[in-house]
Write a protein that holds these residues in place. Sequence first.
Motif, short mmCIF file in Angstrom:
data_model
loop_
_atom_site.label_atom_id
_atom_site.label_comp_id
_atom_site.label_asym_id
_atom_site.label_seq_id
_atom_site.Cartn_x
_atom_site.Cartn_y
_atom_site.Cartn_z
N UNK B 113 0.82 -1.22 0.00
CA UNK B 113 0.00 0.00 0.00
C UNK B 113 0.85 1.27 0.00
N UNK B 114 2.15 1.14 0.21
CA UNK B 114 3.00 2.32 0.26
C UNK B 114 3.10 2.89 1.66
N UNK B 115 4.15 3.66 1.92
CA UNK B 115 4.39 4.14 3.29
C UNK B 115 3.49 5.32 3.68
N UNK B 116 2.83 5.93 2.70
CA UNK B 116 2.06 7.15 3.02
C UNK B 116 0.78 6.82 3.81
N UNK B 117 0.29 7.87 4.46
CA UNK B 117 -0.94 7.69 5.22
C UNK B 117 -2.13 7.72 4.26
N UNK B 118 -2.96 6.68 4.31
CA UNK B 118 -4.19 6.68 3.50
C UNK B 118 -5.32 7.32 4.31
N UNK B 119 -6.22 8.00 3.61
CA UNK B 119 -7.38 8.52 4.33
C UNK B 119 -8.51 7.51 4.22
N UNK B 120 -9.33 7.49 5.25
CA UNK B 120 -10.48 6.58 5.28
C UNK B 120 -11.71 7.42 5.57
N UNK B 121 -12.13 8.18 4.55
CA UNK B 121 -13.25 9.09 4.80
C UNK B 121 -14.56 8.41 4.45
N UNK B 122 -15.05 7.70 5.44
CA UNK B 122 -16.36 7.07 5.30
C UNK B 122 -17.22 7.57 6.44
N UNK B 123 -18.53 7.57 6.21
CA UNK B 123 -19.42 7.96 7.30
C UNK B 123 -20.16 6.73 7.77
N UNK B 124 -19.99 6.44 9.07
CA UNK B 124 -20.68 5.27 9.61
C UNK B 124 -22.17 5.58 9.70
N UNK B 125 -23.02 4.59 9.41
CA UNK B 125 -24.46 4.85 9.34
C UNK B 125 -25.11 4.99 10.71
N UNK B 126 -24.65 5.99 11.45
CA UNK B 126 -25.27 6.28 12.75
C UNK B 126 -25.54 7.78 12.79
N UNK B 127 -26.57 8.21 13.52
CA UNK B 127 -26.90 9.65 13.53
C UNK B 127 -25.95 10.44 14.43
N UNK B 128 -25.76 11.72 14.14
CA UNK B 128 -25.13 12.64 15.09
C UNK B 128 -26.18 13.00 16.13
N UNK B 129 -25.76 13.13 17.38
CA UNK B 129 -26.74 13.46 18.42
C UNK B 129 -26.28 14.70 19.17
N UNK B 130 -27.23 15.55 19.55
CA UNK B 130 -26.93 16.65 20.47
C UNK B 130 -27.82 16.47 21.68
N UNK B 131 -27.21 16.13 22.80
CA UNK B 131 -27.99 15.92 24.02
C UNK B 131 -27.55 16.96 25.03
N UNK B 132 -28.49 17.84 25.44
CA UNK B 132 -28.21 18.87 26.44
C UNK B 132 -26.92 19.62 26.12
N UNK B 133 -26.79 20.01 24.88
CA UNK B 133 -25.64 20.82 24.49
C UNK B 133 -24.36 20.04 24.28
N UNK B 134 -24.41 18.73 24.48
CA UNK B 134 -23.21 17.92 24.25
C UNK B 134 -23.34 17.25 22.89
N UNK B 135 -22.31 17.45 22.06
CA UNK B 135 -22.37 16.88 20.72
C UNK B 135 -21.77 15.47 20.69
N UNK B 136 -22.51 14.54 20.10
CA UNK B 136 -22.01 13.17 19.94
C UNK B 136 -21.94 12.89 18.44
N UNK B 137 -20.74 12.73 17.92
CA UNK B 137 -20.62 12.48 16.48
C UNK B 137 -21.08 11.08 16.15
#
Lengths: 235, 287
Positions: B113-137
Amino acid sequence: MLLEVENLTVSYGDILAVRNLSFVLDQGELVSIVGANGAGKTSILNAVMGIEPSKSGKILFNGEDITRLPVHERARRGIRVVPERSRVFPRLSVYENIITGVYRLGKKVAVQTRLEWLYGIFPRLEERSGQLASTLSGGEQQQLAIARALISDPRLLLVDEVSMGLMPKLVDQVFALLRQLNKEFGLTILLVEQNAMASLKISDRGYVMEVGTCAFEGAAADLIEHPKVKEAYLG
Amino acid sequence: MQLLIEQILNGLAMGSIYAIITLGLALVYGVMRILHVAHASVYTFGAYAGVFIFQATGSLALAFLGSMLLCAILGVLIERLVYFPLLKFPPYVPLIASIAVMLTIEELCRLIAGPQILTFSAKLPFPDLDVAGVHLSSTLIAIYVITAAILLLLWYLINRTELGLAMRATSQDMAIAGAQGINSHYIVSLTFVIGSAIAAIGGILVGIYYNQVYPTMGAVPAYKTLALIVVGGMGSVAGAVIAALMLGLAETLLIGYLNVPFPRDALAFVAMIGVLVWRSEGLLGSR
């Protein structure tokens, strides 16, 4: 013959534990192999069970050559062992220890009926069925090791130094039980014992071991009376 | 206050990831008494397999399943070809072999794969949540849910199934388990399958969490997970999980929140030394 062992040799590295030993066991017999410590008795059982590989020789069970079969295949064919110092699974419950013996046999063995029968013989084990095996006394662990070997309704029971570390009263009980299993239920038993007198008393036949090989064999009643046996092993 | 809560949530996620990677190590040590250092390279391999399958197919589900399958195969190969033939030798022999396997897999990843850092930009199928002002990605939620699911399934498997009973019996006395009719070599291989498949999940989750996949990503986890199974009690799966969660929280809170001037990656080893000095059986170990 249920078990035929021909010219069995077992070694640990360069040290020979068993040399060219031959013996047989008929269906329904109770046979003892007696001898002093270091005579290679445990190695014989381990080779029959398949826990230790044999260096040479042949082991036939029910006519089938099992010499190269792995241990679990031999167990599934009906050979079970009560190991020296019981070796129960310390962090399994009493019940779990017993039912390890019917792993993947649940459909072939009437587990519930067998279990009730065993609990009838060993009421202490039923009382303690949920306890970890490590919390049992030495005598109870020995009972558990026997129950664990019997749950699968084996055809041949190997019993290794069952008297070791038990109080004399318990030793008598265990030998009486083995005799009962043999006489009443027709279980074939191969007993390996240092306590020659106690084991020959309940046996049909016996083999007397001397450093890795068989020195005498014969009917148990004759062996008990044999002057050399008396002198060497029975004191 | 809000920062503290967010840091606790991050610490729990960190601990969950440690737990996922440590599980395989604890399982393998339990049945084989081998320090499976190369497990961390299975995790790296899992991250690579995941990112490549994801890039090729665009499906995260396929990436997880394919990577779990490949890692399971890799784990069994390591067991059959390296550890099993070495079982008769003293424990340091398989340990050294394990380090060799780890370096080999790491270098293979680098070569392919080579020595460079690969990016893994995927979005897991779970919702973002905001509970009482606290953000949960969604990534955090995915880590919690997936870890909890793995732990529950594994707990059920080990404690409530016939197979689990065979695994526990094998880990306590392999020869006698065999004499009870249990194919203990099969059980050992299966343990590698389970541990390695879980490591694949860990590799993908970490790859997505940091958006990075690189050849040496297993190096620090390799050492930390070793420390964690010592702290948890050698071979105790539950102890390893608790130790992992505690380490994740401690690292994040002491160093990330309280700004204690201490190298973050050394904390696990301080804990290990402490355990070795004061409680050598670990949190939940026996003997």
